[in-house]
Design a protein around this motif. Structure first.
Motif, PDB file in Angstrom:
ATOM      1  N   ILE A  93       0.634  12.476   4.398  1.00 47.62           N
ATOM      2  CA  ILE A  93       0.437  13.895   4.107  1.00 47.62           C
ATOM      3  C   ILE A  93       0.313  14.084   2.600  1.00 47.62           C
ATOM      4  CG2 ILE A  93       1.689  14.701   6.146  1.00 47.62           C
ATOM      5  CD1 ILE A  93       4.121  15.198   4.319  1.00 47.62           C
ATOM      6  N   ARG A  94      -0.203  15.252   2.194  1.00 49.67           N
ATOM      7  CA  ARG A  94      -0.316  15.566   0.775  1.00 49.67           C
ATOM      8  C   ARG A  94       1.072  15.645   0.133  1.00 49.67           C
ATOM      9  NH1 ARG A  94      -5.080  18.323  -0.847  1.00 49.67           N
ATOM     10  NH2 ARG A  94      -4.090  18.444  -2.905  1.00 49.67           N
ATOM     11  N   VAL A  95       1.170  15.134  -1.093  1.00 45.25           N
ATOM     12  CA  VAL A  95       2.430  15.173  -1.843  1.00 45.25           C
ATOM     13  C   VAL A  95       2.135  15.570  -3.284  1.00 45.25           C
ATOM     14  CG1 VAL A  95       3.557  13.413  -0.411  1.00 45.25           C
ATOM     15  CG2 VAL A  95       2.272  12.716  -2.447  1.00 45.25           C
ATOM     16  N   ASP A  96       3.177  16.022  -3.983  1.00 45.94           N
ATOM     17  CA  ASP A  96       3.045  16.377  -5.394  1.00 45.94           C
ATOM     18  C   ASP A  96       3.313  15.183  -6.303  1.00 45.94           C
ATOM     19  OD1 ASP A  96       2.443  19.071  -4.834  1.00 45.94           O
ATOM     20  OD2 ASP A  96       4.584  19.526  -4.621  1.00 45.94           O
ATOM     21  N   SER A  97       4.144  14.267  -5.832  1.00 46.73           N
ATOM     22  CA  SER A  97       4.441  13.037  -6.572  1.00 46.73           C
ATOM     23  C   SER A  97       4.907  11.995  -5.572  1.00 46.73           C
ATOM     24  CB  SER A  97       5.522  13.270  -7.635  1.00 46.73           C
ATOM     25  OG  SER A  97       6.770  13.568  -7.015  1.00 46.73           O
ATOM     26  N   GLY A  98       4.875  10.741  -5.975  1.00 45.53           N
ATOM     27  CA  GLY A  98       5.302   9.692  -5.059  1.00 45.53           C
ATOM     28  C   GLY A  98       5.013   8.322  -5.606  1.00 45.53           C
ATOM     29  N   VAL A  99       5.168   7.329  -4.764  1.00 44.84           N
ATOM     30  CA  VAL A  99       4.962   5.937  -5.159  1.00 44.84           C
ATOM     31  C   VAL A  99       3.540   5.510  -4.797  1.00 44.84           C
ATOM     32  CG1 VAL A  99       7.400   5.443  -4.798  1.00 44.84           C
ATOM     33  CG2 VAL A  99       5.771   4.951  -2.960  1.00 44.84           C
ATOM     34  N   ALA A 100       3.037   4.544  -5.531  1.00 40.53           N
ATOM     35  CA  ALA A 100       1.738   3.944  -5.222  1.00 40.53           C
ATOM     36  C   ALA A 100       1.982   2.567  -4.625  1.00 40.53           C
ATOM     37  CB  ALA A 100       0.893   3.831  -6.484  1.00 40.53           C
ATOM     38  N   ILE A 101       1.193   2.214  -3.624  1.00 36.24           N
ATOM     39  CA  ILE A 101       1.336   0.927  -2.949  1.00 36.24           C
ATOM     40  C   ILE A 101      -0.024   0.254  -2.889  1.00 36.24           C
ATOM     41  CG2 ILE A 101       2.029  -0.256  -0.835  1.00 36.24           C
ATOM     42  CD1 ILE A 101       3.848   2.121  -0.220  1.00 36.24           C
ATOM     43  N   ILE A 102      -0.057  -1.019  -3.314  1.00 34.94           N
ATOM     44  CA  ILE A 102      -1.273  -1.827  -3.239  1.00 34.94           C
ATOM     45  C   ILE A 102      -1.003  -3.015  -2.329  1.00 34.94           C
ATOM     46  CG2 ILE A 102      -3.052  -3.063  -4.533  1.00 34.94           C
ATOM     47  CD1 ILE A 102      -1.968  -1.721  -7.076  1.00 34.94           C
ATOM     48  N   THR A 103      -1.927  -3.274  -1.430  1.00 30.90           N
ATOM     49  CA  THR A 103      -1.788  -4.413  -0.535  1.00 30.90           C
ATOM     50  C   THR A 103      -3.132  -5.111  -0.384  1.00 30.90           C
ATOM     51  OG1 THR A 103      -1.327  -5.099   1.755  1.00 30.90           O
ATOM     52  CG2 THR A 103      -2.057  -2.839   1.426  1.00 30.90           C
ATOM     53  N   ASP A 145      -1.261   7.517 -13.730  1.00 35.48           N
ATOM     54  CA  ASP A 145      -1.117   8.866 -13.162  1.00 35.48           C
ATOM     55  C   ASP A 145       0.335   9.306 -13.337  1.00 35.48           C
ATOM     56  OD1 ASP A 145      -0.841  11.128 -11.477  1.00 35.48           O
ATOM     57  OD2 ASP A 145      -2.517  10.447 -10.240  1.00 35.48           O
ATOM     58  N   PRO A 146       0.587  10.405 -14.064  1.00 35.55           N
ATOM     59  CA  PRO A 146       1.978  10.824 -14.307  1.00 35.55           C
ATOM     60  C   PRO A 146       2.724  11.222 -13.044  1.00 35.55           C
ATOM     61  CG  PRO A 146       0.425  12.500 -15.059  1.00 35.55           C
ATOM     62  CD  PRO A 146      -0.387  11.288 -14.720  1.00 35.55           C
ATOM     63  N   ARG A 147       2.013  11.444 -11.960  1.00 37.17           N
ATOM     64  CA  ARG A 147       2.665  11.829 -10.704  1.00 37.17           C
ATOM     65  C   ARG A 147       3.166  10.629  -9.913  1.00 37.17           C
ATOM     66  NH1 ARG A 147      -2.502  15.049  -8.645  1.00 37.17           N
ATOM     67  NH2 ARG A 147      -3.373  13.109  -9.500  1.00 37.17           N
ATOM     68  N   VAL A 148       2.800   9.418 -10.349  1.00 38.85           N
ATOM     69  CA  VAL A 148       3.263   8.186  -9.702  1.00 38.85           C
ATOM     70  C   VAL A 148       4.595   7.772 -10.313  1.00 38.85           C
ATOM     71  CG1 VAL A 148       2.805   5.720  -9.410  1.00 38.85           C
ATOM     72  CG2 VAL A 148       0.972   7.384  -9.055  1.00 38.85           C
ATOM     73  N   THR A 149       5.595   7.540  -9.479  1.00 40.67           N
ATOM     74  CA  THR A 149       6.947   7.235  -9.962  1.00 40.67           C
ATOM     75  C   THR A 149       7.294   5.754  -9.935  1.00 40.67           C
ATOM     76  OG1 THR A 149       7.778   7.657  -7.720  1.00 40.67           O
ATOM     77  CG2 THR A 149       7.834   9.500  -9.287  1.00 40.67           C
ATOM     78  N   ALA A 150       6.671   5.003  -9.044  1.00 47.41           N
ATOM     79  CA  ALA A 150       6.955   3.562  -8.922  1.00 47.41           C
ATOM     80  C   ALA A 150       5.769   2.917  -8.232  1.00 47.41           C
ATOM     81  CB  ALA A 150       8.244   3.321  -8.140  1.00 47.41           C
ATOM     82  N   LEU A 151       5.702   1.590  -8.337  1.00 44.42           N
ATOM     83  CA  LEU A 151       4.573   0.842  -7.770  1.00 44.42           C
ATOM     84  C   LEU A 151       5.096  -0.243  -6.845  1.00 44.42           C
ATOM     85  CD1 LEU A 151       1.505   0.181  -7.732  1.00 44.42           C
ATOM     86  CD2 LEU A 151       1.923  -1.325  -9.699  1.00 44.42           C
ATOM     87  N   GLY A 152       4.527  -0.318  -5.645  1.00 40.60           N
ATOM     88  CA  GLY A 152       4.848  -1.381  -4.699  1.00 40.60           C
ATOM     89  C   GLY A 152       3.657  -2.295  -4.510  1.00 40.60           C
ATOM     90  N   LEU A 153       3.901  -3.612  -4.508  1.00 41.96           N
ATOM     91  CA  LEU A 153       2.837  -4.599  -4.343  1.00 41.96           C
ATOM     92  C   LEU A 153       3.128  -5.471  -3.127  1.00 41.96           C
ATOM     93  CD1 LEU A 153       2.457  -5.859  -8.043  1.00 41.96           C
ATOM     94  CD2 LEU A 153       1.138  -4.054  -6.907  1.00 41.96           C
ATOM     95  N   HIS A 154       2.168  -5.546  -2.215  1.00 42.03           N
ATOM     96  CA  HIS A 154       2.210  -6.518  -1.129  1.00 42.03           C
ATOM     97  C   HIS A 154       1.182  -7.582  -1.501  1.00 42.03           C
ATOM     98  CE1 HIS A 154       0.550  -7.962   2.828  1.00 42.03           C
ATOM     99  NE2 HIS A 154       1.826  -8.258   2.974  1.00 42.03           N
ATOM    100  N   VAL A 155       1.658  -8.747  -1.939  1.00 40.60           N
ATOM    101  CA  VAL A 155       0.823  -9.724  -2.635  1.00 40.60           C
ATOM    102  C   VAL A 155       0.656 -10.987  -1.802  1.00 40.60           C
ATOM    103  CG1 VAL A 155       0.599 -11.125  -4.716  1.00 40.60           C
ATOM    104  CG2 VAL A 155       1.619  -8.855  -4.868  1.00 40.60           C
ATOM    105  N   GLU A 156      -0.587 -11.420  -1.668  1.00 36.50           N
ATOM    106  CA  GLU A 156      -0.863 -12.742  -1.104  1.00 36.50           C
ATOM    107  C   GLU A 156      -1.130 -13.747  -2.218  1.00 36.50           C
ATOM    108  OE1 GLU A 156      -3.988 -12.311   1.757  1.00 36.50           O
ATOM    109  OE2 GLU A 156      -2.978 -10.670   2.772  1.00 36.50           O
ATOM    110  N   LEU A 181       6.488  -7.592  -2.671  1.00 40.01           N
ATOM    111  CA  LEU A 181       6.674  -8.396  -1.462  1.00 40.01           C
ATOM    112  C   LEU A 181       5.605  -9.470  -1.485  1.00 40.01           C
ATOM    113  CD1 LEU A 181       7.774  -9.082   1.351  1.00 40.01           C
ATOM    114  CD2 LEU A 181       6.269  -7.315   2.288  1.00 40.01           C
ATOM    115  N   LYS A 182       6.019 -10.728  -1.676  1.00 42.34           N
ATOM    116  CA  LYS A 182       5.087 -11.854  -1.773  1.00 42.34           C
ATOM    117  C   LYS A 182       5.048 -12.579  -0.439  1.00 42.34           C
ATOM    118  CE  LYS A 182       2.652 -15.194  -3.871  1.00 42.34           C
ATOM    119  NZ  LYS A 182       2.469 -16.101  -2.718  1.00 42.34           N
ATOM    120  N   VAL A 183       3.843 -12.774   0.085  1.00 43.28           N
ATOM    121  CA  VAL A 183       3.687 -13.498   1.339  1.00 43.28           C
ATOM    122  C   VAL A 183       2.742 -14.667   1.120  1.00 43.28           C
ATOM    123  CG1 VAL A 183       4.085 -11.472   2.770  1.00 43.28           C
ATOM    124  CG2 VAL A 183       1.764 -12.030   2.060  1.00 43.28           C
TER     125      VAL A 183
END
Length: 604
Positions: A93-103, A145-156, A181-183
């Motif tokens: 859903i739409r949010v005003d701020s939050g975390v970014a996740i890359i996988t 982006d100032p609205r991003v508070t933390a970054l999550g990485l799902h890394v191969e 998270l390293k796999v």
């Protein structure tokens, strides 16, 4: 593409792999901003189709200086602005701020968007093959982006070590933590079998050392990744690993304490001030401890609950955690649990310290409760194990220094050969590694004479054998010439190294370096000698590391107690151990690209 009235800012390309190349070229020619390449069958499929690598090279050539993400990826969802290039359903859903996740896994990305844990997600981005734009570049853009508070990485796999280091620096400069998270386990670093170091380290050790070095918290599962990001989004990095645990059950209090065993989490003893305040709130019937079982005498009284939770929050703590499983909303009444939430909110506002509510079972917190907690500044955590992993990760992010030394980049060696022990020790000696007095002998009789010249007792080793103990190619504590000649005659080799026997060592340490093609040179410290096989006791760093890094690493080993003087015994000279490690590291740096692995075992 040629029929478009103007160049698009961005394009999702959902056609087959061959046509994708043509479309990318056409988009580049008209000046498009960039594209997501959905099709698979490129480099990731080279095992099934040898044309995959060539097609990926063609794709890169077609893109030129136009940015592409993928191929073999779903693209991205931007929940901040309500924008996406995405081919499937998603659950966010739409949010005003939050975390970014890359996988790198598109299906994992879909699964993440379906979470019901109250996690505010700003972006989900899939990197696919990282043919041109890797997760490091994507991460740097998202962190901006100032609205991003933390970054999550799902890394191969890491795309580019230098750019990954820049990602870490960007995050540190912006004060935004990264959880990884390293796999997948690389086979490259495990191919070498000459030394124990190769089997101890492997690529997993290299990845872990890299994340630790860059101040990125590493977790072991997808739920741990999401819970860690949620804690960091709501409360930020923790300034220590000291927490208070509260529950209305002794069983839950014990479970919390047991679940934390093996984790870098501390439950400090209660201060006298905490005891006094808790005694006023709970009366004489409750045993006061951390973790605390506050019983149910005050259940349904938000004021008394708030007083209790506030009394538990000493100034030395980083987080307060209440264990509270909520009833099923479809069969039970949740309203009686409102007072507990009110009490936690009172404690957070009164103490000024972050507070969390965790369930013992992940399914025992409805999504609407989690969303309500986040809105009130309380961290909702799902399951004790995941909650403790998240706390450990948040404390790591808040307390770990960033190492600014760039990693020595891996350069694969060619035509490698194994040096004899004498050759290796001679090479290391020039860099300051001290070895026992030794000489090479080509016959058994010569070995006996050399031993006499060195002085007894001596050690006899067969040359040209990597694992000497298993091959019967090492005999220690030989006390006379006849014993040396006899040992040499039955040894499975034609040349020998005769060495001075070193006695009265405090401890034996392994020092080794292995070239990991993915992460550079992995420096491993471990219990040495026979303890290498008996104990799982090692720590890995990356080259170069500072003396301070090495000293801290030695202190984390199980044998650190022995090194520091166990039960009144003599202590080892830690400074000399560190000097030996730094000498090995200097040798590696000087010969980078020519060294595959080095091992000293044991360092006495």
């Amino acid at each position: 593409v040629s029929d478009l009235p103007e160049a698009p800012d961005a394009c999702f390309i959902g056609v087959n792999r061959v046509t994708t190349i043509d479309v990318v070229r056409d988009l580049r020619d008209i000046g498009a901003g960039g594209a997501v390449c959905f099709a698979s069958g490129f480099l990731e499929a080279v095992g099934e189709d040898v044309n995959g690598a060539n097609l990926q090279a063609q794709l890169l050539d077609a893109a030129g200086d136009m940015t592409i993400i993928g191929p073999n990826c779903y693209g991205f969802v931007n929940y901040l602005d309500g924008a996406l290039l995405w081919p499937d359903q998603h659950g966010g859903i739409r949010v005003d701020s939050g975390v970014a996740i890359i996988t790198q896994s598109s299906n994992i990305a879909i699964n993440i968007t379906m979470q019901r844990r109250g996690l505010s997600i700003a972006y989900v981005v899939t990197a696919g093959n990282q043919a041109q734009t890797g997760l490091s570049d994507i991460g740097i853009a998202l962190l901006a982006d100032p609205r991003v508070t933390a970054l999550g990485l799902h890394v191969e796999g890491i795309d580019d070590l230098r750019q990954f280091e820049q990602l870490a620096k960007t995050a540190r400069d912006l004060g935004k933590p990264i959880v990884v998270l390293k796999v997948g386990k690389s086979i490259h670093a495990q191919a070498a079998t000459v030394s124990h170091t190769a089997s101890i380290a492997g690529s997993e050790a290299g990845a872990t050392a890299l994340f630790r070095r860059l101040g990125m918290a590493q977790v072991a599962s997808l739920p741990e990744l999401l819970e860690s990001l949620k804690l960091l989004h709501v409360a930020g990095p923790l300034n220590s690993n000291k927490i208070a645990s509260m529950s209305c059950s002794g069983g839950e209090a014990s479970l919390m304490a047991d679940s934390a065993v093996g984790r870098n989490i501390c439950f400090p003893d209660l201060t006298q001030n905490q005891r006094n305040n808790l005694g006023c709130a709970l009366g004489p019937m409750v045993k006061l401890a951390n973790p605390l079982d506050y019983h149910t005498y005050i259940w349904g009284n938000p004021s008394a609950l708030g007083q209790t939770f506030t009394a538990m929050m000493g100034a030395n703590l980083a987080l307060g955690v209440l264990i509270c499983d909520f009833p099923r909303a479809d069969r039970c009444d949740l309203s009686e649990w409102d007072g507990v939430i009110d009490g936690v909110e009172i404690a957070a506002k009164t103490s000024g310290l972050p507070m969390a509510i965790t369930t013992s079972l992940p399914e025992n917190m409805p999504e609407e409760v989690a969303t309500n907690l986040v809105a009130r500044g309380i961290v909702p955590l799902y399951g004790l194990d995941e909650a403790l992993a998240a706390i450990e990760a948040a404390a790591f992010c808040g307390c770990t220094a960033f190492t600014h030394l760039p990693v020595t980049l891996p350069v694969l060696t060619k035509h490698a050969k194994i040096l004899t022990e004498a050759e290796a020790k001679s090479a290391l000696h020039k860099f300051g590694v001290v070895s026992p007095k030794s000489f090479v002998a080509l016959t058994a009789d010569e070995a006996g004479q050399v031993a006499t010249d060195i002085g007894f007792p001596v050690v006899l080793k067969g040359q040209g054998i990597a694992h000497k103990s298993e091959a019967g190619a090492v005999v220690i504590n030989l006390a006379n010439q006849a014993d040396v000649i006899h040992a040499a005659n039955i040894m499975p080799t034609d040349s020998f190294l005769v060495e001075e026997m070193i006695t009265n060592a405090v401890a034996e340490v392994l020092v080794g370096v292995v070239l990991d093609p993915a992460h550079g040179y992995v420096l491993t410290l471990a219990a040495g000698g026979v303890l290498t096989e008996l104990l799982t006791d090692s720590v890995s760093l990356l080259v170069p590391s500072t003396k301070e890094d090495v000293t801290r690493a030695i202190g984390t080993l199980k044998i650190a107690k022995l090194l520091n003087g166990f039960r009144g015994q003599a202590a080892a000279d830690i400074k000399t151990i560190v000097d030996a490690v730094m000498a090995v590291q200097s040798f590696v740096i000087e010969h980078a690209g020519r060294i595959e692995e080095i091992e000293i075992n044991p360092l006495l």
